[in-house]
Design a protein around this motif. Structure first.
Motif, PDB file in Angstrom:
ATOM      1  N   ASN A 266       0.824  -1.193   0.000  1.00  0.00           N
ATOM      2  CA  ASN A 266       0.000   0.000   0.000  1.00  0.00           C
ATOM      3  C   ASN A 266       0.864   1.251   0.000  1.00  0.00           C
ATOM      4  OD1 ASN A 266      -1.707   2.213   1.364  1.00  0.00           O
ATOM      5  ND2 ASN A 266      -3.181   0.634   0.803  1.00  0.00           N
ATOM      6  N   HIS A 267       0.633   2.116  -0.981  1.00  0.00           N
ATOM      7  CA  HIS A 267       1.329   3.382  -1.195  1.00  0.00           C
ATOM      8  C   HIS A 267       2.661   3.177  -1.932  1.00  0.00           C
ATOM      9  CE1 HIS A 267      -1.676   4.699   1.499  1.00  0.00           C
ATOM     10  NE2 HIS A 267      -1.020   4.474   2.606  1.00  0.00           N
TER      11      HIS A 267
ATOM     12  N   TYR B 111       0.938  -2.579   4.514  1.00  0.00           N
ATOM     13  CA  TYR B 111       1.008  -1.168   4.915  1.00  0.00           C
ATOM     14  C   TYR B 111       2.338  -0.905   5.634  1.00  0.00           C
ATOM     15  CZ  TYR B 111      -3.937  -0.754   3.842  1.00  0.00           C
ATOM     16  OH  TYR B 111      -5.142  -0.745   3.187  1.00  0.00           O
TER      17      TYR B 111
ATOM     18  N   SER C  15      -2.879  -7.028   1.741  1.00  0.00           N
ATOM     19  CA  SER C  15      -2.573  -5.641   1.420  1.00  0.00           C
ATOM     20  C   SER C  15      -1.611  -5.131   2.485  1.00  0.00           C
ATOM     21  CB  SER C  15      -3.849  -4.801   1.409  1.00  0.00           C
ATOM     22  OG  SER C  15      -3.580  -3.479   1.040  1.00  0.00           O
TER      23      SER C  15
ATOM     24  N   LYS D  59      -7.809  -0.854   7.003  1.00  0.00           N
ATOM     25  CA  LYS D  59      -6.368  -1.081   7.087  1.00  0.00           C
ATOM     26  C   LYS D  59      -6.028  -1.351   8.540  1.00  0.00           C
ATOM     27  CE  LYS D  59      -5.117   3.814   7.566  1.00  0.00           C
ATOM     28  NZ  LYS D  59      -4.304   4.921   7.027  1.00  0.00           N
TER      29      LYS D  59
ATOM     30  N   GLY E  63       3.638   5.400   7.648  1.00  0.00           N
ATOM     31  CA  GLY E  63       3.367   5.467   6.220  1.00  0.00           C
ATOM     32  C   GLY E  63       3.483   6.843   5.608  1.00  0.00           C
TER      33      GLY E  63
END
Length: 339
Positions: A39-40, A160, A158, A203, A291
């Motif tokens: 993610n990101h 993070y 997913s 999340k 993050g």
């Protein structure tokens, strides 16, 4: 925010009896598989990205008593987006009708022996985690999965980021004939702490316990010459940091102004507050959020280097910028001096 999902087919070796060397063939539909997503997007230090993730480590448990099926097991594969097989180093198969819970992470090439997963709470804990700029820390805790007799789909993971990044950007508008070295760029802050990630629908909830941790030195190194004609006169240095309150944190550095031959003209020590007051979605004033990357910027020219002062204060303003996520473009406006 742009996302690019990828599915990893995980082929696992068949289970062997502890009292026999016979290998039992199992239907492929019962092999536990994973699909993952970082993610990101990431852009600095040694970040984990969709382009360089080639392994992760997984925990897995099933049934109401949460029998272990994976305990910190390595899963290997190829680059994200490649539909080739990803293979765990330990075999496991779906048990029809059982409920499974998984937790996965990547913390560099080697297994983290201080990580644990509590399936009943869907919580992963990293005990006394020490930040290292050469490895990112990402975590995935998916929704629980109920196994079917056949046609089990990959478990979607997913990932993070659990850490924050702090970036210092130094600008200079002096003549390129001069040399401006920025050295001893340091921040005293919590560097070792226990982090937890708990499953949430959107999340994971990521929390770092920094209350009982002592502060240590983050060393951002030295920029040899920010007056050189490079990247539009901008020079940066970045570290991974433990997410934490930053209301009382400061950066210190030394600026040394020299002529083209290297003869020193002046040198001064600077310090500045790192209190984040931005409003980017997902961030919080006075804190570094997992993050996000916090960019503190300042212009250092020869005219503000005053060797007659023991220390000079710089002031930051922070605005968050979407990115890793980039959470803080901090402009240091007109550094002031103190006697």
């Amino acid at each position: 925010m742009k996302r690019s999902f990828f599915v990893l087919g995980v082929a696992v070796a068949a289970l062997a009896s502890c009292t026999s060397e016979e290998v039992v063939d199992m239907p492929q539909s019962r092999a536990i598989q994973f699909g993952t997503f970082v993610n990101h997007s990431t852009r600095s230090v040694t970040e984990t990205t969709n382009e360089n993730l080639t392994k992760f480590f997984v925990f897995g448990n099933y049934d109401n008593v949460w029998t272990s099926v994976y305990t910190n097991v390595q899963v290997d594969g190829r680059k994200v987006g490649d539909q080739s097989t990803w293979t765990p180093t330990q075999a496991a198969y779906w048990e029809n009708g059982k409920t499974y819970r998984f937790g996965a992470y990547y913390d560099g090439e080697n297994k983290n022996t201080a990580v644990s997963f509590k399936a009943d709470e869907q919580k992963m804990t990293f005990e006394n985690y020490a930040v290292n700029d050469f490895k990112d820390l990402i975590v995935a805790i998916p929704a629980e999965v109920r196994a079917q007799a056949s046609e089990n789909t990959p478990v979607n993971l997913s990932f993070y980021h659990m850490l924050s990044q702090v970036k210092f950007t130094f600008n200079n508008s002096d003549s390129h004939d001069y040399i401006m070295e920025i050295s001893d760029i340091k921040v005293n802050a919590v560097k070792i702490a226990t982090g937890t990630a708990i499953y949430k629908v959107e999340k994971p909830s990521i929390v770092w316990d920094t209350q009982s941790s002592s502060q240590e030195e983050y060393n951002f190194g030295t920029l040899e010459d920010i007056a050189e004609n490079f990247a539009e006169n901008t020079h940066t240095t970045t570290c991974f940091v433990i997410p934490q309150d930053n209301n009382n944190l400061q950066v210190t550095f030394t600026a040394t102004f020299s002529d083209a031959s290297g003869k020193r003209i002046a040198s001064s020590t600077f310090r500045g507050d790192l209190n984040y007051q931005g409003n980017t979605e997902g961030t919080e004033s006075g804190k570094w959020t997992p993050g996000f990357k916090y960019n503190y910027t300042v212009e250092i020219n020869g005219s503000i280097v005053d060797p007659s002062l023991e220390e000079q204060i710089i002031e930051f303003t922070v605005q968050a910028v979407e990115g890793w996520k980039d959470a803080a473009n901090t402009d240091i406006e007109n550094p002031t001096t103190t006697e």
